[in-house]
Write a protein that holds these residues in place. Structure first.
Motif, mmCIF file in Angstrom:
data_model
loop_
_atom_site.group_PDB
_atom_site.id
_atom_site.type_symbol
_atom_site.label_atom_id
_atom_site.label_comp_id
_atom_site.label_asym_id
_atom_site.label_seq_id
_atom_site.Cartn_x
_atom_site.Cartn_y
_atom_site.Cartn_z
ATOM 1 N N TRP A 111 35.730 35.433 32.355
ATOM 2 C CA TRP A 111 36.584 35.340 31.287
ATOM 3 C C TRP A 111 36.111 36.096 30.011
ATOM 4 O O TRP A 111 36.958 36.811 29.380
ATOM 5 N N LEU A 112 34.693 35.889 29.843
ATOM 6 C CA LEU A 112 34.071 36.709 28.642
ATOM 7 C C LEU A 112 34.058 38.206 28.589
ATOM 8 O O LEU A 112 34.440 38.924 27.795
ATOM 9 N N VAL A 167 41.653 45.254 34.652
ATOM 10 C CA VAL A 167 42.806 44.973 35.555
ATOM 11 C C VAL A 167 42.386 44.148 36.621
ATOM 12 O O VAL A 167 43.134 43.285 37.293
ATOM 13 N N GLY A 168 41.137 44.425 37.346
ATOM 14 C CA GLY A 168 40.731 43.618 38.540
ATOM 15 C C GLY A 168 40.661 42.192 38.076
ATOM 16 O O GLY A 168 41.036 41.280 38.940
ATOM 17 N N ILE A 169 39.997 42.023 37.078
ATOM 18 C CA ILE A 169 39.874 40.464 36.810
ATOM 19 C C ILE A 169 41.038 39.796 36.397
ATOM 20 O O ILE A 169 41.443 38.726 36.907
ATOM 21 N N GLY A 170 41.963 40.617 35.676
ATOM 22 C CA GLY A 170 43.221 40.046 35.417
ATOM 23 C C GLY A 170 44.068 39.621 36.808
ATOM 24 O O GLY A 170 44.617 38.441 36.576
ATOM 25 N N PHE A 171 43.943 40.730 37.611
ATOM 26 C CA PHE A 171 44.650 40.282 38.769
ATOM 27 C C PHE A 171 44.241 38.956 39.558
ATOM 28 O O PHE A 171 44.940 38.160 39.905
ATOM 29 N N TYR A 172 42.887 38.928 39.539
ATOM 30 C CA TYR A 172 42.223 37.633 40.178
ATOM 31 C C TYR A 172 42.525 36.654 39.506
ATOM 32 O O TYR A 172 43.018 35.367 39.894
#
Ligand code: HEM
Length: 216
Positions: A111-112, A167-172
């Motif tokens: 999140w950070l 994008v990757g973290i957002g997707f997860y």
């Protein structure tokens, strides 16, 4: 006399839920855009002609002229919606930093990273969109000239990993928050997200190298 706060609480809860939905929908829309963007820009690897043909199609159908500013607006709306949760004040930042270090929880770190990359993307993404959209038509030769100039090479080498991480973290996170990713499949999907992020960074780097070597 006690004040009945039920109605107030419920309505603020409802508007917060709507804003959360909008945040997720704008985020999902931008993720889809970034995946298409990667395919479109990476088409230069098939030859300058392939990229030029795609760019001409998007301009002849006015998708670039209309879609470009729409993406810009979605980008800003997504930032405004997400900014509700971002710790901007120094004391909030020091609290979240202390809590994150104490928790030893990977998703809190993610999140950070999400909040940090968001600030970079906001500035660099806006500059990039303005530069490209005020210099239409898009051609492989113009893109190559920009990147071979040096400034944009460094610019994209910073923006590319920031965007792909975000994008990757957002997707997860969309998957976890809205219940598609459950405890049972969490580990596997996190691995999938890491691999996807790595593949997109690799395609982006190959594309940048192709622009560097394109004769103009
Ligand atoms: C409608 C909006 C957009 C258009 C028309 C567009 C178009 C382009 C074009 C033509 C290039 C090739 C390099 C150049 O010409 O300078 C490029 C590269 C790039 N763009 Fe965009 N872009 C848009 C939005 C975005 C957004 C919102 C982001 C991320 C915040 C982004 C990130 C990148 C990155 C990182 C590259 C480097 C090349 C690579 O990925 O290999 N773009 N874009």
């Amino acid at each position: 006399m006690a004040i009945d706060t039920t109605i107030y609480d419920r309505s603020s809860g409802v508007s917060s839920a709507i804003l959360d939905w909008l945040q997720m929908l704008t985020g999902a829309g931008l993720i889809l855009f970034m995946w298409s963007h990667m395919v479109l820009v990476a088409s230069v690897n098939l030859g300058a002609g392939a990229m030029n043909t795609l760019a001409r199609f998007f301009e002849d159908t006015y998708m670039a002229q209309v879609g470009g500013p729409l993406i810009g607006a979605t980008f800003l709306l997504h930032f405004i919606l997400a900014a509700r949760k971002v710790p901007f004040r120094t004391e909030q930042q020091s609290t979240i930093w202390k809590h994150t270090r104490a928790l030893h929880h990977l998703d809190t770190w993610l999140w950070l990273v999400q909040a940090f990359t968001a600030m970079i993307i906001l500035i660099m993404g806006s500059i990039h969109m303005w530069t490209v959209l005020t210099d239409l038509p898009i051609t492989a030769a113009k893109s190559a000239a920009r990147i071979q100039g040096g400034f944009w090479l460094v610019f994209y080498l910073i923006l590319l990993p920031m965007v792909e991480l975000h994008v990757g973290i957002g997707f997860y996170r969309i998957g976890v928050k809205w219940g598609f990713i459950k405890r049972s499949n969490r580990k596997g999907l996190k691995r999938f997200e890491n691999i996807l992020t790595g593949i997109f960074i690799l395609i982006g780097l190959i594309t940048i190298i192709r622009f560097m070597t394109l004769s103009i």
